[in-house]
Scaffold this motif. Structure first.
Motif, short mmCIF file in Angstrom:
data_model
loop_
_atom_site.label_atom_id
_atom_site.label_comp_id
_atom_site.label_asym_id
_atom_site.label_seq_id
_atom_site.Cartn_x
_atom_site.Cartn_y
_atom_site.Cartn_z
N ASN A 116 -6.53 -27.84 -7.71
CA ASN A 116 -5.32 -27.18 -8.17
C ASN A 116 -4.91 -26.10 -7.16
N THR A 117 -3.69 -25.64 -7.26
CA THR A 117 -3.27 -24.47 -6.49
C THR A 117 -3.98 -23.24 -7.04
N SER A 118 -4.58 -22.47 -6.16
CA SER A 118 -5.31 -21.27 -6.59
C SER A 118 -4.51 -20.02 -6.23
N SER A 119 -4.79 -18.94 -6.94
CA SER A 119 -4.10 -17.68 -6.69
C SER A 119 -5.04 -16.52 -7.01
N ARG A 120 -4.75 -15.37 -6.40
CA ARG A 120 -5.54 -14.17 -6.66
C ARG A 120 -4.62 -12.96 -6.65
N ILE A 121 -4.79 -12.10 -7.64
CA ILE A 121 -4.08 -10.83 -7.67
C ILE A 121 -5.12 -9.71 -7.66
N SER A 122 -4.88 -8.70 -6.83
CA SER A 122 -5.83 -7.62 -6.63
C SER A 122 -5.13 -6.28 -6.77
N LEU A 123 -5.76 -5.37 -7.51
CA LEU A 123 -5.28 -4.01 -7.68
C LEU A 123 -6.37 -3.05 -7.23
N GLY A 124 -6.01 -2.06 -6.44
CA GLY A 124 -7.00 -1.12 -5.96
C GLY A 124 -6.44 0.28 -5.81
N ILE A 125 -7.32 1.27 -5.95
CA ILE A 125 -6.94 2.66 -5.78
C ILE A 125 -8.04 3.37 -5.02
N GLN A 126 -7.63 4.25 -4.12
CA GLN A 126 -8.59 5.03 -3.33
C GLN A 126 -8.19 6.50 -3.36
N PHE A 127 -9.18 7.36 -3.59
CA PHE A 127 -8.93 8.80 -3.60
C PHE A 127 -9.84 9.47 -2.57
N THR A 128 -9.24 10.28 -1.71
CA THR A 128 -9.98 11.05 -0.71
C THR A 128 -9.72 12.53 -0.95
N PRO A 129 -10.73 13.31 -1.36
CA PRO A 129 -10.51 14.73 -1.64
C PRO A 129 -10.05 15.53 -0.43
N GLU A 130 -10.59 15.22 0.76
CA GLU A 130 -10.23 15.94 1.97
C GLU A 130 -10.07 14.95 3.12
N THR A 131 -8.82 14.72 3.52
CA THR A 131 -8.58 13.78 4.62
C THR A 131 -8.89 14.39 5.98
N ARG A 132 -8.92 15.72 6.05
CA ARG A 132 -9.21 16.40 7.33
C ARG A 132 -10.69 16.74 7.42
N PHE A 133 -11.53 15.78 7.08
CA PHE A 133 -12.97 16.05 7.02
C PHE A 133 -13.57 16.31 8.39
N ILE A 134 -12.98 15.75 9.46
CA ILE A 134 -13.53 15.98 10.80
C ILE A 134 -13.24 17.41 11.25
N ARG B 109 -7.19 22.04 0.49
CA ARG B 109 -7.55 20.71 0.96
C ARG B 109 -6.30 19.83 0.99
N LEU B 110 -6.31 18.84 1.88
CA LEU B 110 -5.25 17.83 1.91
C LEU B 110 -5.84 16.54 1.37
N SER B 111 -5.56 16.26 0.10
CA SER B 111 -6.11 15.08 -0.58
C SER B 111 -5.14 13.91 -0.46
N GLU B 112 -5.65 12.72 -0.78
CA GLU B 112 -4.81 11.52 -0.66
C GLU B 112 -5.16 10.51 -1.74
N PHE B 113 -4.11 9.89 -2.31
CA PHE B 113 -4.23 8.72 -3.18
C PHE B 113 -3.62 7.53 -2.45
N ASN C 210 0.86 -1.18 0.00
CA ASN C 210 0.00 0.00 0.00
C ASN C 210 0.90 1.24 0.00
N TYR C 211 0.78 2.05 -1.04
CA TYR C 211 1.52 3.32 -1.12
C TYR C 211 0.53 4.47 -1.03
N SER C 212 0.77 5.37 -0.08
CA SER C 212 -0.13 6.51 0.15
C SER C 212 0.61 7.81 -0.12
N LEU C 213 -0.07 8.72 -0.81
CA LEU C 213 0.49 10.02 -1.14
C LEU C 213 -0.54 11.09 -0.83
N ARG C 214 -0.16 12.02 0.03
CA ARG C 214 -1.02 13.16 0.36
C ARG C 214 -0.47 14.42 -0.30
#
Length: 450
Positions: free
Chosen positions: A333-351, A301-305, A286-290
């Motif tokens: 058989n041997t099973s496997s799973r590969i997963s790719l995901g991305i999340q975007f938050t426009p404002e991390t300081r929402f509280i 705003r402080l956004s995050e990917f 997991n790589y996070s960039l604000r």
């Protein structure tokens, strides 16, 4: 707040007391049912990237090392629901159906300074199918109906601990200790087609589960800069023997659809045995960039990917089921799973900025893709599943609480490369609610008098 918590507990146990609708899939006839890999609403929106999502506002029971990442004094109650509608096709035949079920219920909170605790209930495997075939016998025809239902549930207790905490580096480990219980039924009915009543025979086999189960996890977080960090996570479910009991009965039936007409011909009960689970190993990144962005009013705003990559492998060749020294033939058989995901938050300081942010800025937008090689085959061709996912998380910022509503949608397909093989196209929906006390109602807080 605590009255609300009691209501949530009451509703949950009322639901589970009456049982859950099972799945409807011919693929669940293999082994002891179709495995449930903690497909909660958050991971469902991220292509089922499960183990690398470490966040103080989410209960990640897929990685038991994550429990101590929760905010101090802010326990989280997580309830998940899952539904699917699908079309099964084989040749010219097709069938449309669907199901819904409770996915999980979990309570998690931190203990002291470096520990986290969680407990709850989740399905471990599910079985549900009905398949009909026929053949010509002389001047008559025989119909075979194969029916399956049930599965195993898991009540679990998880504990995590910080083992290394430096200025920019955090290492945590954890474990889930679970108790598997439930039963899975396989039934075959044979009957003559041309008779007034479908007389014939019924063969019924039931396996009951009653055993402990465990898995271990870890994650390492490193902050490169103030607004960048990386998380490397891993979870291992070792090969382990599960205690089980098998019941087998054979009946002659005047009407295979009416149990009142059954005459018992053969019966064995409580045959003790064991099921050796296939080991599963999952790793995640997991790589996070604000970064700073600005709205239409030039407000900062402080956004995050967040970028997620997970890989999981299960060695089903090590799966076995043994009762009275008789072992089932393992064709997996041997099973496997590969997963790719991305999340975007426009404002991390929402509280902090709840007054100045609008609804769209508070959401967490998620999308993903996954591909699975499943453990079973059709005519030597391994069955595969793949899909695209999307979803969102909606925080409930009232009274500075960490509560949220999450939704994950999956558009997928399953099948082999066989031209006349069984194929499934489906739409899955995962819905989750996370309830947390307000900032002013924190748990484990020492009160002081002025």
């Amino acid at each position: 707040m605590r009255n609300k918590i009691q209501v949530v507990f009451f509703l949950f146990f009322c639901i589970t007391a009456f049982g859950q609708p099972t799945i409807h899939s011919p693929f669940s006839s293999y082994g002891f049912g179709e495995r449930n890999y903690s497909n909660d609403a958050v991971s469902a929106g991220l292509g089922y990237a499960t183990v690398s999502y470490i966040d103080s506002t989410i209960v990640n029971f897929s990685n038991p090392a994550a429990y101590n990442s929760l905010a101090k004094g802010q326990p989280l109650f997580s309830l998940g629901l899952k539904g699917r509608v699908y079309t099964m096709e084989q040749g010219d035949a097709s069938q449309f159906s669907g199901y819904g079920m409770v996915e999980h219920f979990t309570l998690a909170f931190t203990l002291k300074k470096h520990f986290g605790l969680a407990f709850g209930l989740k399905p471990y495997s599910k079985r549900g199918y009905e398949i009909t075939s026929g053949e010509r016998v002389g001047t008559d025809s025989l119909r075979y109906t194969y029916i399956g239902s049930g599965g195993a549930n898991e009540a679990f207790l998880g504990l995590s601990s910080t083992v290394l905490k430096l200025k920019n580096t955090h290492l945590s480990v954890g474990t889930n200790l679970g108790y598997l219980f439930g039963s899975a039924l396989n039934e075959r009915r044979s009957s003559f087609v041309t008779m007034n009543l479908p007389s014939g025979g019924v063969d019924r086999k039931t396996v009951r589960f009653n055993s402990f189960h465990y898995e271990i996890g870890t994650y390492l977080r490193h902050d490169f800069k103030k607004n960048q960090n990386i998380i490397i996570a891993a979870v291992l479910e070792p090969a382990q023997n599960i205690r089980a009991f098998r019941d087998e009965s054979l009946f002659a039936a005047g009407n295979v659809n009416n149990q009142l007409t059954y005459t018992r011909l053969y019966d064995t009960s409580n045959v003790e045995g064991s099921i050796r689970l296939a080991p599963t190993f999952t790793v995640g990144l997991n790589y996070s960039l604000r970064f700073k962005t600005y709205d239409g009013n030039s407000r900062e705003r402080l956004s995050e990917f967040q970028f997620h990559l997970n890989y999981s492998s299960t060695d089903w060749t090590k799966y076995s089921a043994t009762f009275n020294t008789n072992s089932e033939v393992n064709n997996f058989n041997t099973s496997s799973r590969i997963s790719l995901g991305i999340q975007f938050t426009p404002e991390t300081r929402f509280i902090e900025n709840a007054v100045n942010t609008n609804f769209a800025e508070r959401l967490r937008y998620r999308a993903g893709y996954y591909a699975i090689n499943l453990p079973y085959s059709e005519n030597g061709s391994q069955v595969k599943e793949n899909g695209i996912t999307f979803g969102f998380g909606m925080p409930i910022a009232a009274q500075q609480a960490l509560s949220s509503v999450n939704l994950g949608v999956v558009l997928g397909s399953r099948g082999s490369n066989e031209s006349n093989g069984l194929k499934e196209n489906f739409i899955g929906i995962n819905f989750g609610v996370i309830v947390a006390p307000s900032f002013y109602d924190r748990w484990f807080r020492k009160r002081k008098l002025d």
